[in-house]
Design a protein around this motif. Structure first.
Motif, PDB file in Angstrom:
ATOM      1  N   PHE A 110       0.818  -1.223   0.000  1.00  0.00           N
ATOM      2  CA  PHE A 110       0.000   0.000   0.000  1.00  0.00           C
ATOM      3  C   PHE A 110       0.847   1.266   0.000  1.00  0.00           C
ATOM      4  CE2 PHE A 110       0.779  -0.579   4.427  1.00  0.00           C
ATOM      5  CZ  PHE A 110       0.305  -1.820   4.777  1.00  0.00           C
ATOM      6  N   ASN A 111       1.990   1.216   0.691  1.00  0.00           N
ATOM      7  CA  ASN A 111       2.891   2.369   0.595  1.00  0.00           C
ATOM      8  C   ASN A 111       4.302   1.875   0.259  1.00  0.00           C
ATOM      9  OD1 ASN A 111       3.793   1.356   3.028  1.00  0.00           O
ATOM     10  ND2 ASN A 111       2.922   2.989   4.268  1.00  0.00           N
ATOM     11  N   LYS A 350      -1.234   3.781  -2.409  1.00  0.00           N
ATOM     12  CA  LYS A 350      -2.582   3.765  -1.823  1.00  0.00           C
ATOM     13  C   LYS A 350      -3.336   5.062  -2.136  1.00  0.00           C
ATOM     14  CE  LYS A 350      -1.258   5.562   2.747  1.00  0.00           C
ATOM     15  NZ  LYS A 350      -1.864   6.901   2.653  1.00  0.00           N
ATOM     16  N   ASN A 351      -2.600   6.144  -2.360  1.00  0.00           N
ATOM     17  CA  ASN A 351      -3.233   7.433  -2.641  1.00  0.00           C
ATOM     18  C   ASN A 351      -3.535   7.645  -4.125  1.00  0.00           C
ATOM     19  OD1 ASN A 351      -2.933   7.953   0.087  1.00  0.00           O
ATOM     20  ND2 ASN A 351      -0.926   8.907  -0.191  1.00  0.00           N
ATOM     21  N   GLN A 353      -5.448   5.139  -5.780  1.00  0.00           N
ATOM     22  CA  GLN A 353      -6.453   4.113  -6.092  1.00  0.00           C
ATOM     23  C   GLN A 353      -7.551   4.096  -5.033  1.00  0.00           C
ATOM     24  OE1 GLN A 353      -4.336   0.343  -5.917  1.00  0.00           O
ATOM     25  NE2 GLN A 353      -4.545   0.267  -3.703  1.00  0.00           N
ATOM     26  N   LEU A 356      -6.928   0.260  -0.094  1.00  0.00           N
ATOM     27  CA  LEU A 356      -5.646   0.450   0.579  1.00  0.00           C
ATOM     28  C   LEU A 356      -4.649  -0.599   0.084  1.00  0.00           C
ATOM     29  CD1 LEU A 356      -3.802   1.471   2.910  1.00  0.00           C
ATOM     30  CD2 LEU A 356      -4.936  -0.219   4.358  1.00  0.00           C
TER      31      LEU A 356
END
Lengths: 490, 490
Positions: A110-111, A350-351, A353, A356
């Protein structure tokens, strides 16, 4: 009760996975022995499977027998060389190996920190593809843009619609204004756009599906777009977003990107270009012109899971201004705080789409590109286009058939030729049902300007010339039979 | 140029896939030799990889060397037995085989006809799980409910929010009313809910994140919910949706489902129960009581990709009234029209989710259940809970540490014990950084009621007692070292 072996015991993993490799290799060897479209009746599986989960483990050998006996008969074989339905989703060994690796690692990226390789390989592959498609540098990470892998075109629609919506309304001041936003497309645009609008709260009444014409090869007309926008502006509405298509689903029509995006920009609208199917072809220089004008777009997407030797799910989206996406889709919960993210030097996907969590999809795309190289991928596209052009030529030379639109890529749209005595639509529909009823081939249909057409999407990986020639033989035979019945029904 | 072999040539597939099986089996054998959390610097991959896609194919042997050399150093090893971060996503051989099969078939099951087995196996597995979790029959296909596999909890939030929104507003009459809808949750609810609200057009101002307290074990209080709803009703707003959690992300708190859903039902609200993490535990009778009251919900979801031996992506969602979902998410384009769908006797899962296309995810869930059986899956849960309780007991017996909340499942939340002289938060944070800095283990943190806690999520498939004992040794050693520095900083 006995303690079972650890479910990731490496030697048991090795033994069982080797068995499944052979199972799948055998499946590909035998794939032509199966009906292309599954012949089961609704509810077939409920009748054969136990109604509760088994208490005890089963050996892999038993499970594979059940797959062979109960699952395979219910599968429509999208990887069959005689599958010509919808648009293909063409797998490959390289893709398969990538799926194996990403599943094996199962890093939840996610990140950046949660798995740096997942993020950085995705950025790398998206830059490779950007260059390969000759997208303008404004879509590159080296500028203020960037690319991300989504699961589907619909997800890309949703995310870009939200980006456009937030940019226009500013966060938190929605309310009334949301009801005034209008989205434009053509009546050939993929229906997922309608759904994406529904998802983000744009009323179906505010989606303008502008009519196209066969005489214009089903392209969206800039004049018609302008007229629609101006009418909405006069009515106090706010033009928000237009979706242009390179390779529409019904007929692979190509909208004129340059003039359409110029119209949209006059009204400050977001322009999205959807090349889900045809994007892959544009890695060949001879097809790149279909993307001319893409520099006027805010975002561009295509689906490697159609025609780039990649399986579901894989949709590549680029945006010109990554902050449009991240302003609309970011959150920064305590649980995920970390020093790398705080430096702002890394991308946290994650930012970019909806969800998460995200699979390491870049791995399969990277494996495909490494395994076949640009020349190999171009070869695949060219082979399919050549087969489609050949099939189109065979149809054109037979006056019983009519090719309804020019074949831009590798999807041929044809019908039984209309004449005074013959009503083409029901005959064409009967021909399709007759062909599919053989279970030897599978195609789907479209209805365009009231005309029923059979769509032949040539693009399954295993499809070779002999399969297309076999299809042509079948089309002739079934048509002969049908026309004979029609002309002398007794 | 030479024509390459067909990219799905069965014998080449067989050869290469066998190589990758061994590569991954070796990876699992060696996984403890890698730092758990990747130690690379941002941008590491850009420096080593070519900046353009290769023109020529590479042999699989070369590609695997590159994976070993360039990709693996950038991976955070979620499958490591010493990975205790976030919530685990625990893979298994059974799951891996399922991913192989679904990738091999690559049937794009948007509707029943596109691959009947994909739809019917999904329905079957969802019914198996319903029984296994003892969900009320109202969530079953045999009633008016049913289950679907989504990619993420966020997707389930989005789809149920849209269902609730459309049910409340009736399609097409949105506009103003959308700005009045209010969504409720606790300050412990997963942040994906906020994002899902943003996606569907509900303003962040209309999401009530109700405060919880440590003295109440961070449960959402029915009184606090009622107070918040009543205030909104007085202000002319419309209470729409409440999300209750079984096993919150920060501390695995469990909201009291029965009383909360009674409050919500008085206002005609949609109740969603999110058991993303803890749902898997509820297949054991001794944990099932945590779901008591779920019968009051409209929808329920849990993630097999956390604690059910399944990799990303796999989120199971049930709804009590399937028409709530399908009314909000259906479309029926000409291209997909077919006789099976027209009978209304089949489920077309495209109408239960955001995207059109969908992977055959039921295959991996079915393979997991067949491979381990209910007893094996229960064994996994019980083993992790036992290890967590043991770890909790070790912490409790050492007065340097404080277990901050009771360990409901297999995630332990602790900190360095506060005292007059010691400020716990920075010390606990330093302890976490020191432990993670070793690269021998990996954990993450939460901040709850101002208290910084280390979260130890015990649930990776390969984790055995020795790994937890090693962690305990490390916790003690690093704490001793830190406390010594703190007390005599010179």
């Amino acid at each position: 009760m006995m303690m079972m072996k650890n479910p990731l015991d490496p030697e048991e993993f090795r033994r069982q996975a080797h068995l499944v490799v052979d199972f799948i290799a055998d499946y590909y060897s035998n794939i032509e022995n199966y009906p292309v479209c599954s012949q089961v009746e609704p509810g077939y599986l409920t009748k054969t499977m136990p109604q509760s989960a088994p208490l005890q483990p089963a050996p892999i050998e038993t499970i594979l027998q059940d797959v062979q006996k109960h699952i395979i008969p219910g599968i429509t074989h999208w990887q069959s060389p005689r599958f010509f339905g919808y648009f293909q989703s063409n797998g490959s060994t390289g893709n398969f190996l990538g799926e194996m690796l990403l599943t094996g690692f199962n890093s939840v990226g996610f990140n950046w920190l949660a798995s740096p390789a997942a993020t950085e390989l995705e950025m790398l592959v998206m830059e490779w593809l950007l260059k390969l498609l000759q997208l303008p540098n404004s879509f590159s990470f080296s500028s203020s843009g960037g690319g991300v892998i989504h699961g589907s075109t619909c997800e890309s629609f949703v995310c870009t619609l939200i980006a456009a919506r937030e940019k226009r309304l500013q966060s938190g001041t929605k309310g009334d204004a949301l009801g005034k936003l209008v989205v434009y497309c053509s009546d050939q645009t993929h229906f997922s756009l309608q759904k994406a609008c529904q998802v983000v709260g744009i009323s179906p009444h505010n989606v303008r599906s502008i009519q196209t014409k066969r005489s214009m090869n089903f392209q969206l007309s800039p004049d018609a777009l302008l007229t629609a926008i101006e009418a909405d502006v006069r009515a106090g509405l706010i033009p928000l977003y237009v979706c242009l298509t390179v390779g529409t689903t019904p007929t692979t029509a190509v909208d004129p990107l340059l003039t359409l995006s110029e119209v949209a920009r006059r009204f400050g609208m977001w322009v999205h270009v959807d090349a889900a199917y045809a994007g892959s072809a544009c890695i060949c220089p001879e097809f790149r012109h279909f993307l001319d004008g893409v520099e006027g777009a805010n975002s561009f997407s295509f689906n490697p899971h159609k025609w780039f030797l990649t399986t579901l799910d894989c949709c590549c989206l680029w945006v010109k201004d990554q902050s449009d996406l991240t302003k609309a889709l970011s959150n920064d919960p305590e649980l995920l705080k970390n020093k790398a993210s705080e430096t702002k030097k890394v991308v946290d996907y994650k930012n970019w789409q909806i969800a998460l969590s995200r699979r390491f999809r870049a791995m399969k795309l990277w494996m495909v590109i490494r395994s076949y190289g640009v020349t190999g991928l171009q070869q695949v596209v060219r082979k399919h286009v050549k087969l489609a052009k050949h099939f189109e030529a065979l149809l054109s030379a037979d006056n019983r058939f009519e090719v309804v639109v020019p074949t831009n890529f590798a999807t041929v749209c044809f019908r039984v030729a209309a004449s005074d005595e013959l009503d083409s639509n029901p005959l064409t529909q009967s021909l399709l049902e007759s062909l599919n009823g053989s279970a030897l081939v599978y195609m789907t249909h479209a209805v365009i300007e009231g005309v029923y057409v059979i769509r032949v999407a040539i693009g399954a990986t295993l499809t070779e010339e002999k399969h297309v020639l076999m299809l042509w033989d079948m089309v002739q035979q079934h048509a002969t039979h049908l026309l004979a019945k029609y002309i002398s029904p007794n």
